[in-house]
Write a protein that holds these residues in place. Structure first.
Motif, PDB file in Angstrom:
ATOM      1  N   PHE A 151      92.354  45.304   7.671  1.00 41.23           N
ATOM      2  CA  PHE A 151      93.722  44.824   7.640  1.00 41.23           C
ATOM      3  C   PHE A 151      93.801  43.721   6.584  1.00 41.23           C
ATOM      4  O   PHE A 151      92.793  43.225   6.106  1.00 41.23           O
ATOM      5  CB  PHE A 151      94.174  44.316   9.012  1.00 41.23           C
ATOM      6  N   ASP A 152      95.007  43.359   6.219  1.00 43.28           N
ATOM      7  CA  ASP A 152      95.243  42.434   5.118  1.00 43.28           C
ATOM      8  C   ASP A 152      94.998  41.002   5.559  1.00 43.28           C
ATOM      9  O   ASP A 152      95.812  40.415   6.272  1.00 43.28           O
ATOM     10  CB  ASP A 152      96.682  42.612   4.623  1.00 43.28           C
ATOM     11  N   ILE A 153      93.888  40.411   5.127  1.00 51.20           N
ATOM     12  CA  ILE A 153      93.566  39.044   5.514  1.00 51.20           C
ATOM     13  C   ILE A 153      94.591  38.064   4.955  1.00 51.20           C
ATOM     14  O   ILE A 153      94.845  37.007   5.534  1.00 51.20           O
ATOM     15  CB  ILE A 153      92.140  38.662   5.044  1.00 51.20           C
ATOM     16  N   GLU A 154      95.220  38.421   3.838  1.00 52.19           N
ATOM     17  CA  GLU A 154      96.211  37.531   3.244  1.00 52.19           C
ATOM     18  C   GLU A 154      97.438  37.383   4.134  1.00 52.19           C
ATOM     19  O   GLU A 154      98.126  36.370   4.082  1.00 52.19           O
ATOM     20  CB  GLU A 154      96.629  38.054   1.858  1.00 52.19           C
ATOM     21  N   ALA A 155      97.702  38.398   4.943  1.00 54.70           N
ATOM     22  CA  ALA A 155      98.873  38.364   5.823  1.00 54.70           C
ATOM     23  C   ALA A 155      98.496  38.076   7.275  1.00 54.70           C
ATOM     24  O   ALA A 155      99.366  37.963   8.132  1.00 54.70           O
ATOM     25  CB  ALA A 155      99.619  39.695   5.747  1.00 54.70           C
ATOM     26  N   PHE A 197     101.150  39.093  36.718  1.00 58.90           N
ATOM     27  CA  PHE A 197     100.060  39.276  35.770  1.00 58.90           C
ATOM     28  C   PHE A 197     100.581  39.940  34.505  1.00 58.90           C
ATOM     29  O   PHE A 197     101.672  40.526  34.478  1.00 58.90           O
ATOM     30  CB  PHE A 197      98.913  40.096  36.371  1.00 58.90           C
ATOM     31  N   PHE A 198      99.785  39.823  33.442  1.00 56.35           N
ATOM     32  CA  PHE A 198     100.102  40.408  32.140  1.00 56.35           C
ATOM     33  C   PHE A 198      98.911  41.237  31.670  1.00 56.35           C
ATOM     34  O   PHE A 198      97.765  40.785  31.766  1.00 56.35           O
ATOM     35  CB  PHE A 198     100.354  39.329  31.085  1.00 56.35           C
ATOM     36  N   VAL A 199      99.176  42.422  31.138  1.00 52.67           N
ATOM     37  CA  VAL A 199      98.138  43.254  30.526  1.00 52.67           C
ATOM     38  C   VAL A 199      98.496  43.433  29.057  1.00 52.67           C
ATOM     39  O   VAL A 199      99.603  43.897  28.733  1.00 52.67           O
ATOM     40  CB  VAL A 199      98.023  44.630  31.210  1.00 52.67           C
ATOM     41  N   PHE A 200      97.569  43.056  28.167  1.00 51.13           N
ATOM     42  CA  PHE A 200      97.791  43.149  26.725  1.00 51.13           C
ATOM     43  C   PHE A 200      96.945  44.261  26.124  1.00 51.13           C
ATOM     44  O   PHE A 200      95.764  44.396  26.454  1.00 51.13           O
ATOM     45  CB  PHE A 200      97.404  41.838  26.041  1.00 51.13           C
ATOM     46  N   GLN A 201      97.537  45.015  25.213  1.00 51.34           N
ATOM     47  CA  GLN A 201      96.804  46.010  24.430  1.00 51.34           C
ATOM     48  C   GLN A 201      97.022  45.713  22.956  1.00 51.34           C
ATOM     49  O   GLN A 201      98.097  45.215  22.565  1.00 51.34           O
ATOM     50  CB  GLN A 201      97.286  47.424  24.769  1.00 51.34           C
ATOM     51  N   PHE A 202      96.026  46.034  22.120  1.00 50.53           N
ATOM     52  CA  PHE A 202      96.036  45.611  20.728  1.00 50.53           C
ATOM     53  C   PHE A 202      95.888  46.797  19.781  1.00 50.53           C
ATOM     54  O   PHE A 202      95.444  47.869  20.183  1.00 50.53           O
ATOM     55  CB  PHE A 202      94.901  44.611  20.492  1.00 50.53           C
ATOM     56  N   PRO A 203      96.233  46.589  18.491  1.00 53.48           N
ATOM     57  CA  PRO A 203      96.058  47.676  17.520  1.00 53.48           C
ATOM     58  C   PRO A 203      94.606  48.127  17.468  1.00 53.48           C
ATOM     59  O   PRO A 203      93.688  47.295  17.478  1.00 53.48           O
ATOM     60  CB  PRO A 203      96.471  47.019  16.190  1.00 53.48           C
ATOM     61  N   GLU A 204      94.395  49.412  17.438  1.00 51.50           N
ATOM     62  CA  GLU A 204      93.035  49.966  17.447  1.00 51.50           C
ATOM     63  C   GLU A 204      92.202  49.432  16.284  1.00 51.50           C
ATOM     64  O   GLU A 204      91.002  49.180  16.436  1.00 51.50           O
ATOM     65  CB  GLU A 204      93.099  51.488  17.389  1.00 51.50           C
ATOM     66  N   LYS A 205      92.840  49.219  15.141  1.00 51.36           N
ATOM     67  CA  LYS A 205      92.089  48.779  13.955  1.00 51.36           C
ATOM     68  C   LYS A 205      91.493  47.389  14.112  1.00 51.36           C
ATOM     69  O   LYS A 205      90.578  47.016  13.378  1.00 51.36           O
ATOM     70  CB  LYS A 205      92.997  48.810  12.729  1.00 51.36           C
ATOM     71  N   LEU A 206      91.987  46.597  15.086  1.00 51.81           N
ATOM     72  CA  LEU A 206      91.457  45.249  15.263  1.00 51.81           C
ATOM     73  C   LEU A 206      90.168  45.231  16.069  1.00 51.81           C
ATOM     74  O   LEU A 206      89.455  44.223  16.090  1.00 51.81           O
ATOM     75  CB  LEU A 206      92.496  44.352  15.949  1.00 51.81           C
ATOM     76  N   GLY A 207      89.884  46.324  16.766  1.00 50.68           N
ATOM     77  CA  GLY A 207      88.667  46.369  17.553  1.00 50.68           C
ATOM     78  C   GLY A 207      88.709  45.474  18.783  1.00 50.68           C
ATOM     79  O   GLY A 207      87.660  45.082  19.307  1.00 50.68           O
ATOM     80  N   LEU A 208      89.905  45.139  19.250  1.00 51.50           N
ATOM     81  CA  LEU A 208      90.052  44.286  20.433  1.00 51.50           C
ATOM     82  C   LEU A 208      90.354  45.141  21.658  1.00 51.50           C
ATOM     83  O   LEU A 208      91.265  45.978  21.627  1.00 51.50           O
ATOM     84  CB  LEU A 208      91.182  43.277  20.233  1.00 51.50           C
ATOM     85  N   LYS A 209      89.619  44.923  22.731  1.00 57.74           N
ATOM     86  CA  LYS A 209      89.863  45.652  23.970  1.00 57.74           C
ATOM     87  C   LYS A 209      91.014  45.001  24.737  1.00 57.74           C
ATOM     88  O   LYS A 209      91.328  43.825  24.532  1.00 57.74           O
ATOM     89  CB  LYS A 209      88.593  45.668  24.812  1.00 57.74           C
ATOM     90  N   PRO A 210      91.659  45.752  25.641  1.00 62.92           N
ATOM     91  CA  PRO A 210      92.752  45.177  26.438  1.00 62.92           C
ATOM     92  C   PRO A 210      92.301  43.946  27.212  1.00 62.92           C
ATOM     93  O   PRO A 210      91.132  43.824  27.585  1.00 62.92           O
ATOM     94  CB  PRO A 210      93.134  46.320  27.385  1.00 62.92           C
TER      95      PRO A 210
END
Length: 294
Positions: A3-7, A231-244
């Motif tokens: 992903f774009d580190i500049e942004a 409670f809150f459940v967060f999901q992230f863009p797959e490209k970030l490699g972050l699990k829910p």
């Protein structure tokens, strides 16, 4: 780096850096206690780095970890780039205008919210924050933080309003799904005018934003998986490699749950609540009926 580190925002870089550091340490079969002993760090310092809790990250700390883990080349450069962003850019909530209004532990929530592509929220006692009107949130804050100067209350209200801009974000877009206990529709916060405005606002947001979905768990549903609290459940863009991840808070503390069994438990609970709740159209009908009766 995909992903774009500049942004990239500091929030995103904190989370991605922390996740990467933990993955690298585990892959290298290095115990956290050994890292702390070698670098003369407290265990909490390493934990904060791996969970993205530090507002800023020192490049020297990342270089020291890379030496221990044997990280070189492109990966080391990427980790250092993440750290640089945390030092050179600021998220909106870090500005003097909003900083005073952020309760301890809530910055972690803002990091997750700013980065997620999907947010699932169950609320039992009040309207979800992203759907609250200014008048409604002001009544809640005045009751919860009695004795605070009016200007501090004003900043808290302004921060809540600013947060709601996330619903209009496009990169990445956020899909927000909220489930409320029916009691939320009837528990009067402020006077009847505040309640009518608040409930009408929910209807307006749902009908105007395809990325926002609201359901109501009716009294007739009986016992349900949300009876232990919000409670809150967060999901992230797959490209970030972050699990829910899951966010919980109470009067004394705020907790981010990352362990897969914990996250799965809450994700399953939310799925069950969606099945028990009235459908989206029926839920809007319940809200509109409450508007009339208020």
């Amino acid at each position: 780096m995909d992903f774009d580190i500049e942004a990239a925002s500091p929030a995103l870089c904190r989370l991605r850096l922390g996740s990467a550091l933990r993955e690298i340490r585990l892959a290298a079969n290095v115990r956290g206690s050994m890292v702390c002993k070698k670098l003369i760090w407290s265990p909490s310092k390493l934990t904060r780095l791996e969970t993205g809790e530090n507002a800023t990250v020192e490049k020297a700390d990342i270089m020291a970890l890379c030496e221990i883990y044997g990280v070189e080349g492109k990966l080391r450069s990427e980790l250092l780039d993440y750290a640089t962003v945390t030092k050179t850019r600021k998220d909106w909530w870090a500005s003097p205008e909003h900083r005073q209004a952020i309760p301890p532990g809530f910055r972690a929530f803002l990091d997750l919210e700013a980065t997620a592509t999907a947010l699932q929220n169950y609320e039992a006692e009040f309207v979800p924050g992203l759907l609250q009107t200014e008048a409604y949130v002001r009544v809640i804050h005045e009751a919860a933080y009695q004795g605070l100067p009016p200007d501090v209350i004003d900043k808290s209200v302004a921060m809540r309003t600013k947060r709601q801009e996330v619903l209009d974000r496009t990169d990445p877009a956020l899909k927000f799904t909220a489930i409320m206990n029916e009691a939320v529709l009837w528990r009067r916060v402020g006077d009847s005018g505040v309640m009518r405005e608040q409930l009408s606002h929910i209807v307006e947001v749902v009908e105007s934003r395809p990325n926002v979905h609201v359901q109501v768990v009716p009294y007739s549903a009986g016992h349900h998986p949300g009876m232990n609290g919000a409670f809150f459940v967060f999901q992230f863009p797959e490209k970030l490699g972050l699990k829910p991840m899951v966010y919980l808070e109470n009067l004394a503390d705020a907790i981010v749950k990352r362990a897969e069994p914990d996250v799965e438990r809450y994700a399953d609970a939310f799925s069950e609540l969606r099945a028990l709740a009235a459908g989206p159209k029926e839920s809007l009908s319940l809200i509109k009926q409450a508007i009339k009766e208020h």
